[in-house]
Design an enzyme around this catalytic site. Structure first.
Site, mmCIF file in Angstrom:
data_model
loop_
_atom_site.group_PDB
_atom_site.id
_atom_site.type_symbol
_atom_site.label_atom_id
_atom_site.label_comp_id
_atom_site.label_asym_id
_atom_site.label_seq_id
_atom_site.Cartn_x
_atom_site.Cartn_y
_atom_site.Cartn_z
ATOM 1 N N GLY A 30 56.250 62.639 37.712
ATOM 2 C CA GLY A 30 55.061 63.424 38.054
ATOM 3 C C GLY A 30 54.923 63.693 39.545
ATOM 4 N N HIS A 33 56.818 68.855 42.444
ATOM 5 C CA HIS A 33 57.027 69.777 43.568
ATOM 6 C C HIS A 33 58.118 70.766 43.161
ATOM 7 C CE1 HIS A 33 60.516 67.259 44.235
ATOM 8 N NE2 HIS A 33 59.753 66.195 44.437
ATOM 9 N N GLY A 35 61.181 70.891 43.769
ATOM 10 C CA GLY A 35 62.428 70.275 43.279
ATOM 11 C C GLY A 35 62.369 70.093 41.767
ATOM 12 N N HIS A 36 61.249 69.530 41.292
ATOM 13 C CA HIS A 36 61.095 69.339 39.844
ATOM 14 C C HIS A 36 61.093 70.680 39.108
ATOM 15 C CE1 HIS A 36 58.776 65.709 41.420
ATOM 16 N NE2 HIS A 36 59.701 65.151 40.675
ATOM 17 N N LYS A 148 69.306 64.750 44.461
ATOM 18 C CA LYS A 148 68.639 63.970 45.516
ATOM 19 C C LYS A 148 68.794 62.476 45.229
ATOM 20 C CE LYS A 148 64.847 62.273 45.936
ATOM 21 N NZ LYS A 148 63.450 61.949 45.661
ATOM 22 N N VAL A 179 66.689 70.304 46.424
ATOM 23 C CA VAL A 179 65.845 71.373 46.969
ATOM 24 C C VAL A 179 65.185 70.819 48.237
ATOM 25 C CG1 VAL A 179 63.892 72.899 46.506
ATOM 26 C CG2 VAL A 179 65.461 72.282 44.652
ATOM 27 N N SER A 188 60.378 65.445 47.991
ATOM 28 C CA SER A 188 60.197 64.174 47.285
ATOM 29 C C SER A 188 58.707 63.936 47.131
ATOM 30 C CB SER A 188 60.817 63.041 48.118
ATOM 31 O OG SER A 188 60.387 61.793 47.633
HETATM 32 N N1 LIG Z 1 64.216 67.722 46.152
HETATM 33 C C1 LIG Z 1 64.692 67.627 44.920
HETATM 34 N N2 LIG Z 1 65.648 68.482 44.501
HETATM 35 C C2 LIG Z 1 66.164 68.377 43.241
HETATM 36 N N3 LIG Z 1 65.760 67.461 42.339
HETATM 37 C C3 LIG Z 1 64.817 66.595 42.711
HETATM 38 C C4 LIG Z 1 64.223 66.627 44.011
HETATM 39 N N4 LIG Z 1 63.312 65.639 44.087
HETATM 40 C C5 LIG Z 1 63.325 65.012 42.901
HETATM 41 N N5 LIG Z 1 64.218 65.575 42.080
HETATM 42 C C6 LIG Z 1 64.569 65.138 40.722
HETATM 43 O O1 LIG Z 1 63.438 65.191 39.888
HETATM 44 C C7 LIG Z 1 63.543 64.174 38.891
HETATM 45 C C8 LIG Z 1 62.285 63.380 38.893
HETATM 46 O O2 LIG Z 1 62.185 62.699 40.127
HETATM 47 P P1 LIG Z 1 60.880 61.959 40.622
HETATM 48 O O3 LIG Z 1 59.754 62.293 39.713
HETATM 49 O O4 LIG Z 1 61.161 60.554 40.938
HETATM 50 O O5 LIG Z 1 60.565 62.764 41.953
HETATM 51 P P2 LIG Z 1 60.894 62.437 43.426
HETATM 52 O O6 LIG Z 1 60.350 63.524 44.246
HETATM 53 O O7 LIG Z 1 62.344 62.068 43.498
HETATM 54 O O8 LIG Z 1 60.020 61.214 43.685
HETATM 55 P P3 LIG Z 1 60.271 59.989 44.595
HETATM 56 O O9 LIG Z 1 59.428 60.285 45.767
HETATM 57 O O10 LIG Z 1 59.807 58.944 43.656
HETATM 58 O O11 LIG Z 1 61.714 59.856 44.919
HETATM 59 C C9 LIG Z 1 64.773 63.329 39.258
HETATM 60 O O12 LIG Z 1 65.879 63.770 38.479
HETATM 61 C C10 LIG Z 1 64.963 63.669 40.712
HETATM 62 O O13 LIG Z 1 66.295 63.501 41.160
HETATM 63 N N1 BAL Z 2 63.240 59.405 42.214
HETATM 64 C C1 BAL Z 2 63.665 58.033 41.979
HETATM 65 C C2 BAL Z 2 62.613 57.186 41.412
HETATM 66 C C3 BAL Z 2 62.228 56.032 42.253
HETATM 67 O O1 BAL Z 2 62.403 56.055 43.487
HETATM 68 O O2 BAL Z 2 61.725 55.053 41.713
#
Ligand SMILES: Nc1ncnc2c1ncn2[C@@H]1O[C@H](COP(=O)(O)OP(=O)(O)OP(=O)(O)O)[C@@H](O)[C@H]1O
Ligand code: BAL
Ligand SMILES: CC(C)(CO)[C@@H](O)C(=O)[O-]
Length: 287
Positions: A30, A33, A35-36, A148, A179, A188
């Site tokens: 959740g 952003h 990226g998701h 990432k 992204v 992130s």
């Molecule tokens: N900048 C990004 N570009 C591409 N994929 C991303 C990016 N950020 C997160 N993801 C992917 O989105 C999915 C969900 O990730 P998550 O919800 O943990 O988000 P996050 O932004 O990585 O959060 P965190 O801050 O916990 O690392 C994972 O497969 C993660 O690799």
């Molecule tokens: N995006 C990876 C999840 C974690 O840091 O717990």
């Protein structure tokens, strides 16, 4: 888009979707952003329906980590997923995912042991276990994850191969390139923790990594370059560096000299109390 939070309804809804086509899954925690949302858009290219999940998985957080602080914004996330054409959101609570008496854990050795596995003990057991459950709950044809979290992607691919997790479509665990913000910072959910000053310094992470990669590809000594990278990050305001490692892209075995096959530069560093990770491709020299 329907949001479901109990397993019985999930199974019924997924079975209905499956009658009209294939399913791509996008697991997340959740606080969505761009990226998701890129993962969701990419998912639509690989299957007829996209099922996303949002679950802040307690078992992948260490005792002193940010489980309680982790951003939770379900209504905003639902609107974003809906506008991208997601068919179904699976959003269980902790009791639905881990009913009383839950006692099983999946531990992937090798790829999960160094890097984030060393600085976050137990983290990848939590990730592997919950991702295996998510796959069994939804039974997608393909699943998409971000590069990432490069090590996470390697751990999930290893687990899926080792446990014969069944996916009908070929190339079924798909990695999506990172992204980035305009200044290069990898998007992130944890970037939301950064103060304006920290956010400005955080841009130096990817910029310094690019400079280090240019040096390595130009033949500079690898350990000296990694040392330089760390000192640049400290000068930029990073409080500590968990690791700055050049590794084989698949096995994640650390490399101490110029790579002969595609490699990855991977860094985890803390700015204030926020831990950021990033990784980038490094060209292998022809052997
Ligand atoms: N900048 C990004 N570009 C591409 N994929 C991303 C990016 N950020 C997160 N993801 C992917 O989105 C999915 C969900 O990730 P998550 O919800 O943990 O988000 P996050 O932004 O990585 O959060 P965190 O801050 O916990 O690392 C994972 O497969 C993660 O690799
Ligand atoms: N995006 C990876 C999840 C974690 O840091 O717990
Ligand atoms: C894959 C995942 C959803 C498992 O909780 C999480 O680690 C994440 O969001 O990257």
């Amino acid at each position: 888009m329907e949001t479901v939070s109990d397993l019985q309804t999930l199974r019924e809804t997924v079975d209905e979707l499956r009658q009209s086509g294939t399913i791509a899954m996008v697991p997340t925690m959740g606080a969505l952003h761009e990226g998701h949302l890129t993962l969701v858009r990419e998912a639509k290219r690989h299957a007829d329906h996209v099922v996303a999940s949002i679950f802040v998985n307690p078992t992948q957080f260490g005792p002193n980590e940010d489980l309680d602080a982790y951003p939770r914004q379900l209504a905003e996330d639902q609107a974003k997923l809906e506008s991208e054409g997601t068919a179904l959101l699976w959003a269980p609570d902790v009791a639905a995912m881990y009913p009383a008496g839950f006692a099983t854990s999946i531990s992937v050795s090798g790829v999960s042991e160094g890097l984030c596995g060393a600085s976050r003990p137990g983290h990848f057991d939590g990730v592997a276990t919950v991702v295996c459950k998510l796959f069994n709950q939804v039974r997608p044809d393909v699943a998409l994850f971000g590069e990432k979290d490069w090590q996470q992607l390697a751990v999930i691919r290893r687990m899926a191969r080792d446990l014969d997790l069944a996916f009908p479509l070929a190339g079924n665990i798909i990695g999506v390139p990172t992204v980035r913000e305009a200044d290069g910072l990898a998007m992130s959910s944890r970037n939301a923790y950064l103060s304006p000053e920290e956010r400005a310094s955080a841009a130096r992470l990817s910029q310094t990594m690019r400079e280090a990669i240019e040096r390595i590809e130009a033949g500079k000594d690898v350990p000296a370059t990694l040392g330089w990278l760390q000192s640049e990050l400290v000068s930029a305001g990073f409080a500590s560096i968990d690791y700055a490692t050049l590794a084989d892209a698949d096995s994640l075995t650390p490399l101490l000299s110029a790579p002969t096959a595609p490699a990855r530069l991977l860094v985890a560093a803390r700015i204030g109390t926020t831990r950021l990770i990033d990784n980038m491709h490094v060209e292998g020299e022809a052997a």
